[in-house]
Design a protein around this motif. Sequence first.
Motif, PDB file in Angstrom:
ATOM      1  N   PRO B  41       2.667   0.066  -8.978  1.00 37.57           N
ATOM      2  CA  PRO B  41       1.843  -0.798  -8.727  1.00 37.57           C
ATOM      3  C   PRO B  41       2.237  -2.181  -8.424  1.00 37.57           C
ATOM      4  N   ALA B  42       2.457  -2.136  -7.092  1.00 45.23           N
ATOM      5  CA  ALA B  42       3.455  -3.245  -6.148  1.00 45.23           C
ATOM      6  C   ALA B  42       1.928  -4.786  -7.211  1.00 45.23           C
ATOM      7  N   ASP B  43       1.872  -5.015  -7.870  1.00 47.76           N
ATOM      8  CA  ASP B  43       1.124  -6.044  -8.332  1.00 47.76           C
ATOM      9  C   ASP B  43       1.878  -6.270  -9.967  1.00 47.76           C
ATOM     10  N   ARG B  44       2.546  -5.050  -9.982  1.00 43.56           N
ATOM     11  CA  ARG B  44       3.378  -5.071 -11.467  1.00 43.56           C
ATOM     12  C   ARG B  44       5.250  -5.225 -11.406  1.00 43.56           C
ATOM     13  N   LEU B  45       5.402  -5.608 -10.085  1.00 42.86           N
ATOM     14  CA  LEU B  45       6.475  -5.633  -9.486  1.00 42.86           C
ATOM     15  C   LEU B  45       7.455  -6.349  -9.593  1.00 42.86           C
ATOM     16  N   VAL B  46       7.875  -6.263 -10.053  1.00 40.43           N
ATOM     17  CA  VAL B  46       9.031  -7.957 -10.613  1.00 40.43           C
ATOM     18  C   VAL B  46      10.170  -7.954  -9.340  1.00 40.43           C
ATOM     19  N   LYS B  47      10.658  -7.219  -9.609  1.00 40.18           N
ATOM     20  CA  LYS B  47      11.955  -7.107  -8.887  1.00 40.18           C
ATOM     21  C   LYS B  47      13.123  -5.460  -8.802  1.00 40.18           C
ATOM     22  N   ILE B  48      13.494  -5.148  -7.394  1.00 35.82           N
ATOM     23  CA  ILE B  48      13.563  -4.191  -7.062  1.00 35.82           C
ATOM     24  C   ILE B  48      15.116  -4.578  -6.815  1.00 35.82           C
ATOM     25  N   TYR B  49      16.360  -3.107  -7.367  1.00 36.66           N
ATOM     26  CA  TYR B  49      17.921  -3.319  -7.513  1.00 36.66           C
ATOM     27  C   TYR B  49      17.633  -2.302  -6.595  1.00 36.66           C
ATOM     28  N   VAL B  50      18.701  -2.208  -5.189  1.00 34.62           N
ATOM     29  CA  VAL B  50      19.350  -0.351  -5.370  1.00 34.62           C
ATOM     30  C   VAL B  50      21.021  -1.031  -5.207  1.00 34.62           C
ATOM     31  N   GLN B  84      22.829   9.091 -16.126  1.00 34.29           N
ATOM     32  CA  GLN B  84      24.475   8.767 -16.419  1.00 34.29           C
ATOM     33  C   GLN B  84      24.386   9.472 -14.486  1.00 34.29           C
ATOM     34  N   THR B  85      24.023   9.916 -13.835  1.00 32.74           N
ATOM     35  CA  THR B  85      23.467   9.748 -12.004  1.00 32.74           C
ATOM     36  C   THR B  85      22.860   8.789 -11.825  1.00 32.74           C
ATOM     37  N   PRO B  86      22.736   7.964 -11.873  1.00 31.90           N
ATOM     38  CA  PRO B  86      21.950   7.026 -11.372  1.00 31.90           C
ATOM     39  C   PRO B  86      21.319   7.591  -9.931  1.00 31.90           C
ATOM     40  N   GLN B  87      19.685   7.504  -9.645  1.00 29.39           N
ATOM     41  CA  GLN B  87      19.866   7.227  -8.725  1.00 29.39           C
ATOM     42  C   GLN B  87      20.104   6.125  -7.331  1.00 29.39           C
ATOM     43  N   GLY B  88      19.909   5.423  -7.876  1.00 34.95           N
ATOM     44  CA  GLY B  88      20.812   3.878  -6.921  1.00 34.95           C
ATOM     45  C   GLY B  88      19.581   2.689  -7.403  1.00 34.95           C
ATOM     46  N   ILE B  89      18.388   3.498  -7.446  1.00 36.03           N
ATOM     47  CA  ILE B  89      17.377   2.335  -7.625  1.00 36.03           C
ATOM     48  C   ILE B  89      16.548   2.194  -8.981  1.00 36.03           C
ATOM     49  N   MET B  90      16.566   0.838  -9.697  1.00 37.60           N
ATOM     50  CA  MET B  90      15.500   0.261 -10.768  1.00 37.60           C
ATOM     51  C   MET B  90      15.163  -0.729 -10.140  1.00 37.60           C
ATOM     52  N   ALA B  91      13.987  -1.229 -11.426  1.00 36.67           N
ATOM     53  CA  ALA B  91      12.590  -1.805 -10.221  1.00 36.67           C
ATOM     54  C   ALA B  91      12.355  -2.646 -12.493  1.00 36.67           C
ATOM     55  N   VAL B  92      12.545  -3.697 -12.464  1.00 36.23           N
ATOM     56  CA  VAL B  92      11.399  -5.057 -13.618  1.00 36.23           C
ATOM     57  C   VAL B  92      10.154  -4.398 -12.897  1.00 36.23           C
ATOM     58  N   VAL B  93       9.738  -4.514 -14.077  1.00 35.49           N
ATOM     59  CA  VAL B  93       8.194  -4.305 -14.038  1.00 35.49           C
ATOM     60  C   VAL B  93       7.425  -4.464 -14.843  1.00 35.49           C
ATOM     61  N   ARG B  94       6.642  -5.019 -15.212  1.00 36.81           N
ATOM     62  CA  ARG B  94       5.151  -5.998 -16.089  1.00 36.81           C
ATOM     63  C   ARG B  94       4.794  -4.726 -16.281  1.00 36.81           C
ATOM     64  N   GLN B  95       4.925  -5.167 -18.056  1.00 35.80           N
ATOM     65  CA  GLN B  95       4.362  -4.136 -18.972  1.00 35.80           C
ATOM     66  C   GLN B  95       2.051  -3.883 -18.678  1.00 35.80           C
ATOM     67  N   GLN B  96       2.302  -3.003 -18.924  1.00 39.01           N
ATOM     68  CA  GLN B  96       0.712  -3.202 -19.088  1.00 39.01           C
ATOM     69  C   GLN B  96      -0.228  -1.873 -20.165  1.00 39.01           C
ATOM     70  N   GLU B  97      -1.512  -2.959 -20.959  1.00 38.08           N
ATOM     71  CA  GLU B  97      -1.882  -2.139 -22.082  1.00 38.08           C
ATOM     72  C   GLU B  97      -2.973  -2.324 -21.326  1.00 38.08           C
ATOM     73  N   ASN B  98      -3.447  -1.084 -21.753  1.00 40.66           N
ATOM     74  CA  ASN B  98      -5.154  -0.821 -21.796  1.00 40.66           C
ATOM     75  C   ASN B  98      -5.592  -1.849 -23.272  1.00 40.66           C
TER      76      ASN B  98
END
Lengths: 260, 260
Positions: B41-50, B84-98
Amino acid sequence: MITSVSNQQMKYVKELLNKSKQRKREKCFVAEGIRMVAETPADRLVKIYVSESFYKNPPELRGLELSKALIVDDQVFRQISDTQTPQGIMAVVRQQENCLEDILKQPDALLLFLENIQDPGNLGTMMRTAEGAGVTGIIMSRDTVDIYNPKTIRATMGSLYRMPFVYADDFCEAIGQAKAQGIRLYAAHLKGRNNYDGEDYRQPSGFLIGNEGNGLTKEAADSATDYIRIPMGGQLESLNASVAAAVLMYEANRQRRKEY
Amino acid sequence: MITSVSNQQMKYVKELLNKSKQRKREKCFVAEGIRMVAETPADRLVKIYVSESFYKNPPELRGLELSKALIVDDQVFRQISDTQTPQGIMAVVRQQENCLEDILKQPDALLLFLENIQDPGNLGTMMRTAEGAGVTGIIMSRDTVDIYNPKTIRATMGSLYRMPFVYADDFCEAIGQAKAQGIRLYAAHLKGRNNYDGEDYRQPSGFLIGNEGNGLTKEAADSATDYIRIPMGGQLESLNASVAAAVLMYEANRQRRKEY
């Protein structure tokens, strides 16, 4: 006592643990841990290795016969072992496959046909669940991961010694043979029209489960008696292969239990 | 472009991947792979690395917004990645519990109570299956493995973003709260008298699943409305925890599907 990892026997064990090719050539594999070794049929045991500490303080367990065990230095044992915290006992064991004909002719057959399953843990878990659900045999395609992979063996929790299985030279031909004997085969497929629980599994029957990423090949799916699907809520596209197999096998178990 | 693993941000990402403590402190986690990032979800994305290669040749995928992504040298990306075979994209995401109350008050509740599940893959697989089976929420004991463990996240196949869940401060109290709201809770237990398919799960209900090796604690099992068991053939002593959970959840799904 064996005190070096370069010892010929230790090299042999390490190769059996790490290399599927070596296991195929030698028709042997390595069983690790107290329970796996204790459950190994005596006539298939080639050799038992125990760590020094294990030998000095062995657990009492029926079926565990250590008089001929070879003792291995603790450090060496740890280096050879496939597990992070080895229990201190492993054995070289002769492989033993069943033949397809014997599996197919069992009465009240409930079969699992596995095509190109690649995750060793998934394969082992399926075999473990199969025993619980009353499956009578497992037929695997040649490109399925090696059942004697150490991770698979661990995940079977001993079912490896009790569940009849065979690698079929020609997977689709094996499907045809089963059908010719009156066994109804259901392909777990996203395109299935009928829910899995709408079929009657009290007759001789079986399930076709495909590769984790790609599912069944078209050829295998088309060889089935019918497609079935496991309904899925949410936005999920598929279930884990060993979970899907479990849901199907236990539905068959449920139907058979109720009626007999 | 980030060209060193000693870069502050890379160090931060690596810590989030490897250390549960760090994830708890920062209330963030790392989502890896194209689909996981696209589903965040866009509002939980902190940063994307590619990775550089990924940036030069990005796949077209709805929801994937790379304009603010930071570019990382391929070599560095590989070293940081958990796969082992990274797709080349990861993101830091905010946790969210109910919160527990919200989960309990959902109509037609079908809950999963997980006590001290330790295998990250098992936990992720259970969440994935839960979405498929129509489970409405997952309640976990504090000593359950971290749901934001990279292996768990991978195994959820995106369910992490869709399945309501909470770590309960007091597991048995949470069981009590659920029962007080009229939810019937069944403990999967080897000592269960009734087979799991003899119960009616069309009413608000839930399943208690225990630790892989030891099962449920006595306290948790005794808090349940009733014990149930999954019958097992052969010499099997138990099923894999995620398989047991799947069999139960899909029996509830089957019953609810038939009636509604």
